[in-house]
Design a protein around this motif. Structure first.
Motif, mmCIF file in Angstrom:
data_model
loop_
_atom_site.group_PDB
_atom_site.id
_atom_site.type_symbol
_atom_site.label_atom_id
_atom_site.label_comp_id
_atom_site.label_asym_id
_atom_site.label_seq_id
_atom_site.Cartn_x
_atom_site.Cartn_y
_atom_site.Cartn_z
ATOM 1 N N GLY A 98 43.342 42.172 48.979
ATOM 2 C CA GLY A 98 41.920 41.962 49.183
ATOM 3 C C GLY A 98 41.072 43.201 49.021
ATOM 4 N N PHE A 99 39.893 43.145 49.591
ATOM 5 C CA PHE A 99 38.916 44.226 49.445
ATOM 6 C C PHE A 99 39.244 45.362 50.408
ATOM 7 C CE2 PHE A 99 37.000 40.591 47.638
ATOM 8 C CZ PHE A 99 36.102 41.035 46.686
ATOM 9 N N ARG A 100 39.205 46.567 49.893
ATOM 10 C CA ARG A 100 39.469 47.749 50.705
ATOM 11 C C ARG A 100 38.244 48.656 50.670
ATOM 12 N NH1 ARG A 100 45.551 49.393 48.564
ATOM 13 N NH2 ARG A 100 46.620 47.509 49.290
ATOM 14 N N PRO A 101 38.095 49.549 51.656
ATOM 15 C CA PRO A 101 36.968 50.491 51.622
ATOM 16 C C PRO A 101 36.974 51.307 50.333
ATOM 17 C CG PRO A 101 38.043 50.538 53.764
ATOM 18 C CD PRO A 101 38.913 49.696 52.868
ATOM 19 N N THR A 102 35.803 51.484 49.753
ATOM 20 C CA THR A 102 35.676 52.180 48.475
ATOM 21 C C THR A 102 34.538 53.199 48.553
ATOM 22 O OG1 THR A 102 36.416 50.209 47.283
ATOM 23 C CG2 THR A 102 35.276 51.887 45.999
ATOM 24 N N ARG A 161 28.719 38.335 47.238
ATOM 25 C CA ARG A 161 28.295 38.217 48.618
ATOM 26 C C ARG A 161 29.527 38.225 49.529
ATOM 27 N NH1 ARG A 161 23.020 37.160 49.849
ATOM 28 N NH2 ARG A 161 23.817 37.957 51.845
ATOM 29 N N HIS A 162 30.196 39.364 49.524
ATOM 30 C CA HIS A 162 31.375 39.513 50.384
ATOM 31 C C HIS A 162 30.990 39.387 51.853
ATOM 32 C CE1 HIS A 162 35.426 40.576 51.407
ATOM 33 N NE2 HIS A 162 35.051 41.632 52.099
ATOM 34 N N LEU A 201 45.123 33.401 53.539
ATOM 35 C CA LEU A 201 43.804 33.423 52.912
ATOM 36 C C LEU A 201 43.782 34.199 51.598
ATOM 37 C CD1 LEU A 201 40.884 32.507 53.104
ATOM 38 C CD2 LEU A 201 40.398 34.541 54.487
ATOM 39 N N ASP A 202 44.278 35.431 51.580
ATOM 40 C CA ASP A 202 44.244 36.216 50.338
ATOM 41 C C ASP A 202 45.098 35.581 49.250
ATOM 42 O OD1 ASP A 202 42.393 38.179 50.839
ATOM 43 O OD2 ASP A 202 43.837 39.624 51.614
ATOM 44 N N PHE A 203 46.236 35.010 49.635
ATOM 45 C CA PHE A 203 47.092 34.362 48.640
ATOM 46 C C PHE A 203 46.348 33.221 47.946
ATOM 47 C CE2 PHE A 203 49.941 30.791 47.625
ATOM 48 C CZ PHE A 203 50.692 31.383 46.617
ATOM 49 N N TYR A 204 45.712 32.369 48.754
ATOM 50 C CA TYR A 204 45.022 31.226 48.157
ATOM 51 C C TYR A 204 43.726 31.640 47.452
ATOM 52 C CZ TYR A 204 48.239 27.739 49.984
ATOM 53 O OH TYR A 204 49.353 26.969 50.236
ATOM 54 N N ARG A 205 43.077 32.708 47.907
ATOM 55 C CA ARG A 205 41.916 33.201 47.162
ATOM 56 C C ARG A 205 42.359 33.750 45.810
ATOM 57 N NH1 ARG A 205 38.114 36.373 51.529
ATOM 58 N NH2 ARG A 205 39.983 37.673 51.760
ATOM 59 N N CYS A 206 43.494 34.421 45.792
ATOM 60 C CA CYS A 206 44.065 34.913 44.533
ATOM 61 C C CYS A 206 44.341 33.744 43.588
ATOM 62 C CB CYS A 206 45.351 35.688 44.835
ATOM 63 S SG CYS A 206 46.297 36.190 43.383
ATOM 64 N N TYR A 207 44.944 32.697 44.124
ATOM 65 C CA TYR A 207 45.275 31.503 43.330
ATOM 66 C C TYR A 207 44.004 30.850 42.785
ATOM 67 C CZ TYR A 207 46.835 26.735 42.307
ATOM 68 O OH TYR A 207 47.069 25.526 41.700
ATOM 69 N N ARG A 208 42.992 30.667 43.644
ATOM 70 C CA ARG A 208 41.753 29.999 43.239
ATOM 71 C C ARG A 208 41.007 30.814 42.181
ATOM 72 N NH1 ARG A 208 41.906 24.664 44.260
ATOM 73 N NH2 ARG A 208 42.133 24.173 46.487
ATOM 74 N N HIS A 265 39.752 39.557 37.552
ATOM 75 C CA HIS A 265 39.617 40.805 38.312
ATOM 76 C C HIS A 265 39.677 40.526 39.816
ATOM 77 C CE1 HIS A 265 38.071 44.645 39.729
ATOM 78 N NE2 HIS A 265 37.068 44.020 40.314
ATOM 79 N N LEU A 266 38.962 39.485 40.257
ATOM 80 C CA LEU A 266 39.005 39.103 41.672
ATOM 81 C C LEU A 266 40.418 38.718 42.091
ATOM 82 C CD1 LEU A 266 35.853 36.901 42.442
ATOM 83 C CD2 LEU A 266 36.454 39.106 43.437
ATOM 84 N N SER A 267 41.101 37.960 41.244
ATOM 85 C CA SER A 267 42.460 37.544 41.550
ATOM 86 C C SER A 267 43.356 38.748 41.789
ATOM 87 C CB SER A 267 43.013 36.689 40.405
ATOM 88 O OG SER A 267 44.297 36.189 40.707
ATOM 89 N N ARG A 268 43.187 39.771 40.955
ATOM 90 C CA ARG A 268 43.993 40.987 41.127
ATOM 91 C C ARG A 268 43.637 41.719 42.423
ATOM 92 N NH1 ARG A 268 43.264 46.880 39.018
ATOM 93 N NH2 ARG A 268 45.365 47.693 39.301
ATOM 94 N N LEU A 269 42.351 41.715 42.792
ATOM 95 C CA LEU A 269 41.950 42.337 44.048
ATOM 96 C C LEU A 269 42.653 41.670 45.230
ATOM 97 C CD1 LEU A 269 38.092 42.955 43.774
ATOM 98 C CD2 LEU A 269 39.920 44.657 43.787
ATOM 99 N N TYR A 270 42.681 40.350 45.224
ATOM 100 C CA TYR A 270 43.343 39.642 46.320
ATOM 101 C C TYR A 270 44.851 39.893 46.308
ATOM 102 C CZ TYR A 270 38.930 37.037 46.592
ATOM 103 O OH TYR A 270 37.615 36.684 46.700
ATOM 104 N N ALA A 271 45.419 40.003 45.111
ATOM 105 C CA ALA A 271 46.852 40.295 45.020
ATOM 106 C C ALA A 271 47.166 41.677 45.582
ATOM 107 C CB ALA A 271 47.316 40.204 43.564
ATOM 108 N N GLY A 272 46.172 42.553 45.569
ATOM 109 C CA GLY A 272 46.329 43.886 46.153
ATOM 110 C C GLY A 272 45.837 43.934 47.585
#
Length: 333
Positions: A289-293, A215-216, A239-246, A280-287
């Protein structure tokens, strides 16, 4: 038991942490946490709150209606942007009043955050090639170190300015009840290191968990409402850093569960799936966050391409897909 980060080896320690659980959780769920009660023994009979010597302690709580839990509301389709906005404002109000000060601020330093991250990477090294590919592990580790180096001044400034506070520490959809009011329960009472953090690190847990539940749209609604309520425009940078961490921490926890002998094979399989998903989510945030796909849906006529595409476009899974994923996670008989 003594896990290092948690020490419940004596009756006195268990009493202390029961009292801490009531004290700390009354901040966000005052009507749920009632009191600490003794478990007593007299002439071989055990009672809750009876006479005799105390052999254990317990926390007495009011039962929370299952249908009010945010995770269940997401599954039932009864959580919308208005619901999430209500939660965001409750969390923002809690953070505004949360205790802060010199000793607490130290947990938000780049060095303290770096130590926590290094511990995570050390503890998950055995999962490489199992629940996390080597390339993703290295990418997240490099991103974490790079972010801390580049943003050290920002983190130090926020610690000095009181943004590191006595937070909840485990803020996700299983621990939130939305009924007439918002109650957030089951905070981290057993280790201050997991609770003392930047307020954005606390909020990022729920934002990440909403993404985990696919539910993005609601994660975005939460982020928007939270930062509007706090006015902390600077915090968005984190935000993305801490989402990656969490997400990484949740991947670690589920990874541990997936290899525990006392956990049944079906639960181990599900824990492995959840670990992979969180990494997988952690890697997305490290990149960033979410990008258009672009997703191309193809297939034979009448196979449901339009239906599937519509569900994907709106960020929800059709029930039959959810059931298929659940079956796929279960080991063959």
């Amino acid at each position: 038991m003594d896990f290092g980060f948690l020490d419940f080896t004596t009756l006195e320690k268990r009493r202390h942490f029961c009292e801490e659980e009531v004290r700390l959780n009354r901040r966000l769920a005052p009507g749920i946490y009632l009191r600490v009660v003794k478990v007593t023994e007299q002439d071989g009979t055990y009672r809750v709150g009876g006479r005799g010597r105390a052999v254990e302690y317990a926390v007495k709580m009011r039962r929370i209606p299952d249908e009010s839990i945010l995770e269940n509301r997401l599954a039932a389709g009864t959580a919308d942007a208005a619901t999430i906005g209500k939660v965001a404002r409750a969390v923002a109000a809690f953070h505004e009043k949360a205790e802060r000060g010199g000793r607490i601020a130290g947990f938000g330093s780049p060095e303290a955050i770096g130590r926590n991250a290094a511990e995570n990477f050390a503890q998950t090294a055995d999962f490489i090639g199992k629940t996390i590919p080597r390339a993703h592990y290295d990418e997240i580790k490099e991103y974490t170190g790079s972010f801390l180096r580049k943003n050290a001044a920002l983190l130090e400034r926020r610690a000095a300015n009181g943004f590191v506070r006595d937070c909840h520490g485990d803020l996700h959809t299983e621990h939130i009840s939305v009924n007439k009011r918002v109650d957030v329960f089951d905070c981290i009472e057993f280790n201050e290191r997991f609770r003392f953090s930047d307020v954005v690190a606390d909020a990022a847990f729920l934002s990440m968990d909403l993404d985990y539940h696919n539910r993005h749209d609601l994660a975005t609604a939460f982020d928007t409402a939270y930062f509007e309520a706090t006015g902390d425009t600077e915090g968005r940078t984190l935000l993305d850093f801490y989402r990656c961490y969490r997400a990484y921490v949740r991947g670690k926890v589920e990874g541990f569960k997936s290899v525990e002998d006392e956990v049944g094979p079906e639960d181990r399989s599900l824990a492995e799936f959840r670990a992979r998903y969180h990494f997988h989510l952690s890697r997305l945030y490290a990149g960033r966050g979410f990008r258009p796909t672009l997703v191309v849906v193809r297939g034979l006529s009448g196979t449901g391409k339009s239906t599937l595409a519509a569900f994907q476009a709106h960020g929800v899974r059709p029930p039959e897909l959810r059931r298929h994923k659940e079956r796929a996670r279960r080991p063959a008989p």
